[in-house]
Design an enzyme around this catalytic site. Structure first.
Site, short mmCIF file in Angstrom:
data_model
loop_
_atom_site.label_atom_id
_atom_site.label_comp_id
_atom_site.label_asym_id
_atom_site.label_seq_id
_atom_site.Cartn_x
_atom_site.Cartn_y
_atom_site.Cartn_z
N HIS A 483 38.52 41.15 48.89
CA HIS A 483 37.43 40.19 48.74
C HIS A 483 36.52 40.19 49.98
O HIS A 483 35.30 40.35 49.86
CB HIS A 483 38.04 38.79 48.53
N GLU A 484 37.13 40.03 51.13
CA GLU A 484 36.32 39.95 52.36
C GLU A 484 35.62 41.28 52.62
O GLU A 484 34.51 41.32 53.13
CB GLU A 484 37.19 39.56 53.56
N HIS A 487 32.36 41.34 50.89
CA HIS A 487 31.28 40.73 51.67
C HIS A 487 30.76 41.74 52.70
O HIS A 487 29.54 41.87 52.91
CB HIS A 487 31.80 39.51 52.43
N HIS A 490 28.58 44.26 51.13
CA HIS A 490 27.30 43.64 50.79
C HIS A 490 26.36 43.71 52.00
O HIS A 490 25.17 44.03 51.88
CB HIS A 490 27.55 42.19 50.37
ZN LIG Z 1 34.11 35.00 50.01
#
Ligand SMILES: [Zn+2]
Length: 698
Positions: A483-484, A487, A490
């Site tokens: 998940h991290e 980011h 992104h």
């Molecule tokens: Zn998050």
């Protein structure tokens, strides 16, 4: 040796003695000089950086030339660069190096920084110029990215009170300063309560714990001055594994009760009063700014646009999630009865018996999977996924200064070998580090005044194992790791011109979409068969186990959804309450009762420990964002499955082009539609959790 030393000296040379202010320099396109930073440099650095930004703003505001995009909006992008850098380091210290010597400084500086930031957005002359550029934005030859930037700037200024009269502006600034102080207090109270622990003195207190949880507890005890014993620290990373595994119901109850009472002890670290004051000030500010409540103000520039729309999504999912919890509890109770455990399932039993049900129903045991989940191997797996989806490649760097010896650094390049950024990795728990996991951006990608690449970091709180032994992590933690990293990708994929609309600077209910989406690649056979390797046998996760994991993918979704969604609903209801004075304990209790909260589940973050809401502004009336973004990520992953699968190059190309690389240069709803060819409905979200899909959903 000497030559190198002299070279370094001259590189650090002295027109500017405060390294916090210096532009990034050195290798790899410039990096922060973490080796030269000291806490006592923050105050003088901020004083200079604020004065510099004031001068920049004054020059733009008083420009005799008529306002244009270039002399106003682009000039704002160039203004206050030193301030942005110092602020970034300051935030980093607050999350990662929150030492006793930093804390009084944070308390002192937080309101001053808030006042400075307000003075920029409330500058009347500057806003008048910005408003002229805004009004003419569609007929001044601006391209779509420039028009979007003008809209973002203008909206931010208006939401910060740029249209108020002087008295209104002053009141908003006062409220913001007081809030900044309260946020710091809230965070420090919580850190203090998370630095407590339950000491286990006897081998029998460890019944049921896996070797890695035992090792972590032994290490925590040693770190707190009790070598030879075991400690369960009052943090999520320490408490949750204990609650899943410990056979000692009495100790589970103790650990659970301490964990959910953080910030709620009625002592010097109690957060209830702090919350009441924060909520009152937020309601007053919203009213001054012309909104009925804080929730309306906060959501107005997000993808949902109104709190009602966000509430409608949450309320559509809630009943299905509650119904599923009742089924899960019935399964657990039956299993407990069968085993002759004379008990009624309580909140401290949920994680423990859920593991037992998983074993019974799916023949799947978390402890069977964990031996394959080596932190370092999974990191390699994430790199591989980034290569497959986005053509990004990672190379370790050893010549970059770090703020702590735990931190490691990688250079990130594209397929042509061109640098696109730098990734820092800080995986280990330590005192003074905020709990949980998160991503930071140290520098945003931009190219309007020359190419600048992004610098991002991933931070987590894994417990170091014995020296030299690979660290094994749980399936949940592996999911969080991905998940991290989503980011981070992104930020790294960003390909825009202006920093304000770059990277992860997107609407708060859109920012979790790329990260939640990336979680899905952990469970792909390509990752698990190559990167989930048992260090003892060197063998990958067997296909039978993978099949069991996939079969159990929807297991316990009632618990996960209710735990999260109750917190998100309470957040929105709190910030819709307007100026009614709030007593947090009573509000939490009564609202949960009205919602029909199952008694066996407790909110993921009870109010006195809800950092998202009360340690800063970003997630207040915004915790719904995770569900909002998950409707997008569930739907987006189906785009891959409808194609050639998770690594379909054409879908990945569209994902990068319309989502990961565009920052906030396009409206998120439009960006999503360009990627998917349609809007996301609730159908994929419900299917993904194994909930019944309402007939009207797509
Ligand atoms: Zn998050």
């Amino acid at each position: 040796m000497t030559a190198l030393f002299l070279l370094l000296l001259s590189a650090a040379a002295p027109s500017d003695p405060n390294p916090l202010l210096a532009p990034l320099s050195g290798p790899h396109g410039g990096v922060p000089r973490f080796d030269a930073f000291k806490v006592e440099q923050f105050k003088p650095a901020f004083e200079r950086a604020m004065a510099e930004e004031d001068a920049d703003i004054d020059r733009i505001a008083k420009d005799p030339a008529p306002p244009t995009f270039e002399n106003t909006v682009a000039a704002l992008e160039r203004a206050g660069r030193a301030y942005v850098r110092v602020r970034t380091y300051f935030n980093l210290w607050s999350g990662l190096l929150n030492s006793p010597e930093f804390q009084p400084l944070a308390t002192e500086l937080a309101p001053k920084l808030s006042a400075h930031e307000d003075s920029v957005k409330q500058n009347g002359k500057l806003f008048a110029r910005l408003a002229k550029v805004y009004e003419a934005r569609e007929r001044s030859g601006l391209d779509p990215e420039q028009q979007r930037l003008v809209w973002v700037d203008y909206t931010n200024f208006v939401l910060a009170g740029a249209k108020l009269d002087p008295a209104g502006k002053q009141r908003v600034a006062e409220i913001n300063q007081r809030l900044a102080t309260l946020f710091t207090t809230f965070e420090q109270h919580l850190l203090a309560d998370e630095d407590t622990y339950l000491l286990l003195e006897h081998e029998s207190d460890l019944a049921g714990l896996s070797p890695s949880v035992r090792a972590a507890a032994a290490q925590a005890a040693a770190a707190h001055g009790h070598p030879g014993q075991w400690a369960i620290v009052t943090t999520r990373s320490s408490a949750e594994p204990f609650l899943s595994q410990s056979d000692r119901r009495d100790l589970r109850e103790k650990v659970f009760k301490a964990f959910i009472a953080r910030g709620d002890h009625g002592d010097a670290h109690d957060n209830n009063q702090v919350i009441t004051e924060i909520l009152k000030l937020r309601a007053q500010r919203a009213k001054l700014l012309g909104f009925p409540t804080h929730a309306h103000w906060r959501v107005s520039d997000r993808m949902a646009k109104t709190p009602e729309k966000a509430m409608a999504l949450m309320e559509a999912v809630w009943p299905a999630a509650v119904a599923r919890v009742h089924e899960e509890v019935a399964d657990m109770q039956a299993l407990a009865n069968q085993a002759g455990d004379k008990l009624t399932i309580e909140p401290w039993d949920y994680r423990y018996y859920a593991e037992k049900v998983r074993k019974a129903k799916y023949d799947l045991d978390d402890s069977e999977v964990k031996p394959y989940l080596q932190l370092e191997k999974l990191r390699e797996g994430m790199f591989w996924v980034a290569g497959q989806l986005f053509d990004l490649h990672f190379k370790p760097l050893t010549d970059v200064p770090v703020y702590h010896p735990d931190v490691r650094v990688w250079e990130v390049t594209d397929g042509a070998g061109k640098r696109v950024g730098i990734w820092y990795f800080d995986p280990w728990a330590r005192p003074g580090k905020r709990s949980g996991a998160w991503m930071d951006e140290y520098r945003q990608q931009e190219r309007f005044d020359g190419e600048v690449t992004s610098i991002v970091s991933n931070n987590a709180n894994f417990i170091k194992g014995k020296p030299g032994e690979p660290v094994l992590i749980s399936w949940d933690d592996a999911t969080t790791l991905f998940h991290e990293f989503g980011h981070a990708l992104h930020g790294l994929c960003s390909n825009v011109r202006y920093p304000t609309v770059s990277g992860t600077n997107v609407a708060a209910d859109y920012v979790e979409f790329p990260s939640q989406l990336l979680e899905r690649w952990l469970q792909t056979p390509e990752v698990l068969s190559h990167y989930a390797i048992n260090p003892q046998t060197g063998k990958p996760l067997p296909p039978e186990l993978l099949a069991k994991i996939q079969k159990a993918a929807k297991f316990n979704k009632g618990f996960a959804t209710v735990e999260y969604l109750s917190a998100a609903l309470i957040d929105m209801k709190l910030h819709l309450a307007g100026e009614t004075p709030i007593e947090p304990r009573a509000f939490e209790r009564d609202t949960l009762a009205a919602l029909g909260m199952p008694r066996e589940v407790v909110m993921r973050h009870r109010l006195p420990q809800f950092n998202h809401l009360f340690a800063d502004n970003d997630y207040a009336a915004g915790y719904y964002s995770y569900l909002w973004a998950d409707t997008l990520s569930a739907d987006a992953y189906e785009a891959f499955l409808e194609g050639k699968g998770p690594y379909d190059p054409e879908v990945a190309r569209r994902l990068k082009k319309y989502v990961f690389s565009v920052g906030n240069t396009v409206d998120p709803a439009e960006g999503y539609r360009a990627f998917r060819g349609k809007d996301a409905g609730i159908g994929a979200l419900m299917r993904n959790r194994g909930f019944p899909v309402p007939p009207a959903a797509n």
